[in-house]
Design a protein around this motif. Structure first.
Motif, PDB file in Angstrom:
ATOM      1  N   VAL A  12     -26.396  10.742 -33.488  1.00  0.00           N
ATOM      2  CA  VAL A  12     -26.222  11.665 -32.363  1.00  0.00           C
ATOM      3  C   VAL A  12     -24.748  12.069 -32.342  1.00  0.00           C
ATOM      4  O   VAL A  12     -23.865  11.215 -32.341  1.00  0.00           O
ATOM      5  CB  VAL A  12     -26.632  10.999 -31.031  1.00  0.00           C
ATOM      6  N   PRO A  13     -24.456  13.377 -32.329  1.00  0.00           N
ATOM      7  CA  PRO A  13     -23.062  13.797 -32.446  1.00  0.00           C
ATOM      8  C   PRO A  13     -22.184  13.513 -31.232  1.00  0.00           C
ATOM      9  O   PRO A  13     -20.985  13.325 -31.372  1.00  0.00           O
ATOM     10  CB  PRO A  13     -23.145  15.297 -32.709  1.00  0.00           C
ATOM     11  N   GLY A  14     -22.778  13.492 -30.039  1.00  0.00           N
ATOM     12  CA  GLY A  14     -21.921  13.281 -28.877  1.00  0.00           C
ATOM     13  C   GLY A  14     -22.706  12.962 -27.626  1.00  0.00           C
ATOM     14  O   GLY A  14     -23.914  13.181 -27.552  1.00  0.00           O
ATOM     15  N   PRO A  33     -26.225   6.340 -34.037  1.00  0.00           N
ATOM     16  CA  PRO A  33     -24.947   6.889 -34.490  1.00  0.00           C
ATOM     17  C   PRO A  33     -25.041   8.330 -34.983  1.00  0.00           C
ATOM     18  O   PRO A  33     -24.044   9.048 -34.985  1.00  0.00           O
ATOM     19  CB  PRO A  33     -24.527   5.958 -35.630  1.00  0.00           C
ATOM     20  N   TRP A  78     -19.756   8.470 -31.689  1.00  0.00           N
ATOM     21  CA  TRP A  78     -20.053   9.766 -31.076  1.00  0.00           C
ATOM     22  C   TRP A  78     -18.814  10.311 -30.392  1.00  0.00           C
ATOM     23  O   TRP A  78     -17.943   9.560 -29.966  1.00  0.00           O
ATOM     24  CB  TRP A  78     -21.146   9.652 -30.004  1.00  0.00           C
ATOM     25  N   ARG A  81     -17.188   3.602 -31.609  1.00  0.00           N
ATOM     26  CA  ARG A  81     -17.845   4.708 -30.895  1.00  0.00           C
ATOM     27  C   ARG A  81     -18.082   5.825 -31.909  1.00  0.00           C
ATOM     28  O   ARG A  81     -17.211   6.661 -32.102  1.00  0.00           O
ATOM     29  CB  ARG A  81     -16.957   5.218 -29.756  1.00  0.00           C
TER      30      ARG A  81
END
Length: 132
Positions: free
Chosen positions: A33-35, A31, A64, A62
């Protein structure tokens, strides 16, 4: 994106692709990870947009940002309209802007689809044995 292989005889809905994709991401991407940025992977322009839209509407959590970095699925209609002719530059620009707007909406889960199963946007961009 988790999509069936080109030779797969089963056509899965964007919602099924979305559920498989978000499930796979939830199992493997932290989670923090930004995108996640998707490529179109040989999907038609419209198919890539509908799948991205469904992914952003998926009811699973979700954490991201889920967006696109499409090449062929952003340019195919514009290149088809242009055909290397200066007189077609305006039409090509319109097609490019249209696809950019569609994918911008899809990245927000706000794309409703065109309902147009024909035209350049619906054409498969699959190339056998393509290597990046």
């Amino acid at each position: 994106m988790v999509t069936p292989g080109h030779a797969c005889p089963i056509k899965y809905s964007p919602e099924e692709v979305a559920m498989a994709t978000v499930t796979a991401l939830r199992r493997t991407v932290p989670p923090a990870v930004p995108g996640v940025t998707f490529l179109s992977g040989g999907q038609s322009e419209e198919e890539a947009s509908l799948n991205l839209n469904a992914i952003n509407r998926c009811p699973l959590p979700r954490p991201w940002a889920l967006t696109f970095s499409y090449g062929r699925a952003l340019q195919a209609s514009a290149l088809n309209a242009w055909r290397g002719q200066r007189d077609n530059a305006g039409a090509a620009t319109e097609e490019f802007i249209k696809r950019a707007e569609v994918n911008g909406l899809a990245a927000q889960g706000k794309y409703e689809g065109t309902g147009d199963d024909g035209g350049a946007a619906a054409q498969s961009l699959y190339i056998a044995n393509h290597a990046y």
